[in-house]
Design an enzyme around this catalytic site. Structure first.
Site, mmCIF file in Angstrom:
data_model
loop_
_atom_site.group_PDB
_atom_site.id
_atom_site.type_symbol
_atom_site.label_atom_id
_atom_site.label_comp_id
_atom_site.label_asym_id
_atom_site.label_seq_id
_atom_site.Cartn_x
_atom_site.Cartn_y
_atom_site.Cartn_z
ATOM 1 N N SER A 195 31.425 -28.482 -6.277
ATOM 2 C CA SER A 195 31.786 -29.389 -7.370
ATOM 3 C C SER A 195 31.721 -30.854 -6.904
ATOM 4 C CB SER A 195 33.213 -29.053 -7.844
ATOM 5 O OG SER A 195 33.682 -30.027 -8.726
ATOM 6 N N LYS B 23 38.538 -32.757 -7.145
ATOM 7 C CA LYS B 23 37.822 -31.710 -7.889
ATOM 8 C C LYS B 23 38.629 -30.405 -8.032
ATOM 9 C CE LYS B 23 34.797 -33.057 -9.390
ATOM 10 N NZ LYS B 23 34.835 -34.123 -10.437
ATOM 11 N N GLY B 24 39.920 -30.534 -7.851
ATOM 12 C CA GLY B 24 40.777 -29.340 -7.969
ATOM 13 C C GLY B 24 41.172 -29.025 -9.406
ATOM 14 N N GLY B 25 41.121 -30.062 -10.261
ATOM 15 C CA GLY B 25 41.589 -29.897 -11.643
ATOM 16 C C GLY B 25 42.739 -30.866 -11.914
ATOM 17 N N THR C 267 27.859 -28.350 -14.874
ATOM 18 C CA THR C 267 27.131 -27.178 -14.383
ATOM 19 C C THR C 267 26.790 -27.436 -12.920
ATOM 20 O OG1 THR C 267 26.201 -27.009 -16.581
ATOM 21 C CG2 THR C 267 25.134 -25.691 -14.865
HETATM 22 N N1 LIG Z 1 40.718 -27.788 -19.009
HETATM 23 C C1 LIG Z 1 39.755 -28.230 -18.203
HETATM 24 N N2 LIG Z 1 38.679 -28.882 -18.706
HETATM 25 C C2 LIG Z 1 37.712 -29.323 -17.877
HETATM 26 N N3 LIG Z 1 37.718 -29.173 -16.539
HETATM 27 C C3 LIG Z 1 38.762 -28.525 -16.005
HETATM 28 C C4 LIG Z 1 39.821 -28.035 -16.805
HETATM 29 N N4 LIG Z 1 40.719 -27.437 -15.989
HETATM 30 C C5 LIG Z 1 40.252 -27.544 -14.760
HETATM 31 N N5 LIG Z 1 39.071 -28.199 -14.752
HETATM 32 C C6 LIG Z 1 38.291 -28.451 -13.548
HETATM 33 O O1 LIG Z 1 38.589 -29.765 -13.094
HETATM 34 C C7 LIG Z 1 37.529 -30.086 -12.195
HETATM 35 C C8 LIG Z 1 37.579 -31.565 -11.897
HETATM 36 O O2 LIG Z 1 38.694 -31.759 -11.067
HETATM 37 P P1 LIG Z 1 39.444 -33.135 -10.965
HETATM 38 O O3 LIG Z 1 39.865 -33.585 -12.303
HETATM 39 O O4 LIG Z 1 40.512 -32.974 -9.953
HETATM 40 O O5 LIG Z 1 38.296 -34.087 -10.423
HETATM 41 S S1 LIG Z 1 38.465 -35.524 -9.748
HETATM 42 O O6 LIG Z 1 38.836 -35.320 -8.356
HETATM 43 O O7 LIG Z 1 39.471 -36.265 -10.510
HETATM 44 O O8 LIG Z 1 37.116 -36.123 -9.861
HETATM 45 C C9 LIG Z 1 36.288 -29.610 -12.915
HETATM 46 O O9 LIG Z 1 35.334 -29.294 -11.933
HETATM 47 P P2 LIG Z 1 33.797 -29.007 -12.258
HETATM 48 O O10 LIG Z 1 33.800 -27.755 -13.102
HETATM 49 O O11 LIG Z 1 33.161 -28.787 -10.970
HETATM 50 O O12 LIG Z 1 33.269 -30.189 -12.997
HETATM 51 C C10 LIG Z 1 36.771 -28.402 -13.706
HETATM 52 O O13 LIG Z 1 36.328 -27.189 -13.206
#
Ligand SMILES: Nc1ncnc2c1ncn2[C@@H]1O[C@H](COP(=O)(O)OS(=O)(=O)O)[C@@H](OP(=O)(O)O)[C@H]1O
EC number: 2.8.2.-
Length: 399
Positions: A244, A155-157, A364
């Protein structure tokens, strides 16, 4: 008699005719294949490796052109895949988010990874695909073990980072999360390599599996594969990350207890349950210690999950430098999508259309009692300080 001699061929003549037709068809197919490999027709400039200093600028331009062309070539060859493969329902049925996080149904998982890679479908976003099988029949490129891995954090991105990196012509990445160094290690390196897309010389193979960062055995296993592997960790405020993480679990299992009740071992004493994975993962300094037993700091890059949203090009610049690549991904590649509330790509890899991540990214979050949030901030503070010290970067989570 004369009539039959004129209008019906003797058996040997008709066999000869059939043979001639077959030969012609084979020759035509061979020529067609030959053209597919672009060995006929236009002559394109190729990369020059021996450019002297005076030619440096042009050599660079040529190199960029060469690498962009290489990737286009690879993508072009996949575009004959039936469009039905891109069908939305396919992506939906194999969504990476649907892969069970903990109790993985292994067989299902493996078949999903295989499917993903045979199409190079990004299971999460459905943004691109790549027919590796087709390339293999043409003998172009080869599958290699990854030279760089996004190892965390959940959930880091991590998906955003991988999607953005895939725009680079010198990066080829597997769409699904292979989970090799945690769940599938017994399958062996050949299995792992086989999941990778084919790459041409000079291209970097990558994968992302966020759970590696918290897997005790992952550092030694990656080291055993190659001590030169470059590691990338996307980190995010551990409190937001925990929320998250919880939000994701809640979306799959709406009956789970509240965030508050999972956070505390004892609500009255305020004792935090550090055995809950949503809390545990955010103790970055502790997990990092484990990696430093095998890899030097210089081989690990920390990407700010927050800056990946506020300044994607800036963070991508650092990543490209770290990977030893030219800074090709810049500001020009991004736009801020108001509806999504996140930066998106103007053009995804292998497409000319704008591309945002799927709806499972940027969910959200539920409202959490500010008192609990503050309690968690206090809990993480010393670990964050340690982490800033270890990485030499202040991530600003405690400001
Ligand atoms: N460009 C862009 N678009 C959408 N989301 C973005 C983006 N950059 C970073 N994020 C953040 O990525 C969070 C999900 O992290 P991960 O992709 O590492 O999740 S996972 O571990 O693979 O499930 C996701 O977390 P949540 O907001 O909690 O859903 C996003 O905040």
């Amino acid at each position: 008699m004369a009539f039959s001699r004129v209008f019906s061929d003797p058996p040997s003549k008709s066999i000869f005719k059939t043979f001639a037709i077959m030969l012609l068809s084979i020759l035509a197919s061979l020529y067609f294949l030959h053209c597919l490999t672009e060995r006929c027709g236009t002559c394109m400039p190729t990369e020059r490796r021996d450019a002297g200093p005076a030619e440096g600028f042009y050599a660079m331009k040529l190199k960029d052109f060469g690498s962009v062309r290489r990737k286009r070539l690879l993508q072009k060859r996949t575009s004959t895949r039936p469009l039905v493969m891109r069908h939305h329902s396919l992506h939906q049925s194999v969504s990476a988010e649907d892969l069970p996080e903990i109790e993985a149904d292994k067989r299902m998982f493996l078949s999903r990874v295989k499917l993903s890679n045979s199409l190079n479908v990004d299971l999460e976003t459905g943004g691109s695909y790549f027919d590796t099988g087709k390339l293999s029949s043409l003998g172009e490129g080869s599958k290699k073990l990854p030279q760089a891995i996004i190892i965390g954090v959940k959930k880091g991105g991590t998906r955003a980072l991988l999607e953005f990196l895939r725009v680079h012509p010198d990066i080829r990445a597997v769409g699904a999360e292979p989970h090799f160094f945690d769940r599938n290690y017994e399958n062996g390196l050949d299995w792992y390599r086989d999941l990778m897309p084919k790459t041409l010389e000079g291209q970097i193979t990558m994968e992302k599996t966020p759970s590696y960062f918290v897997t005790r055995e992952a550092p030694s296993r990656i080291y055993a594969m190659s001590r030169d592997t470059k590691l990338i960790v996307v980190v995010r405020d551990p409190v937001t990350r925990a929320i998250s993480d919880y939000t994701q679990t809640l979306s799959k299992k709406p009956d789970i207890p509240t965030f508050e009740s999972l956070t505390f071992k004892n609500r009255t004493t305020g004792l935090i349950d550090t055995s809950w994975s949503a809390i545990q993962i955010g103790i970055y300094a502790k997990h990092l210690d484990n990696w430093l037993q095998f890899f030097p700091m210089s081989q690990i890059l920390f990407v700010s999950g927050e800056r990946l949203i506020s300044d994607p090009a800036g963070e991508l610049g650092r990543v490209q430098d770290f990977l030893g690549l030219k800074r090709i991904i810049t500001d020009k590649h991004f736009y801020f999508n108001q509806t999504k509330g996140f930066p998106c790509l103007k053009k995804a890899e292998g497409s000319s259309k704008p591309h945002c991540l799927g709806k499972t990214k940027g969910r959200t979050h539920p409202n959490i009692d500010p008192e609990i949030v503050q309690r968690l901030r206090d809990f993480y503070k010393p670990f964050n300080m340690k982490f800033y010290q270890m990485t030499g970067r202040k991530f600003g989570w405690d400001d």
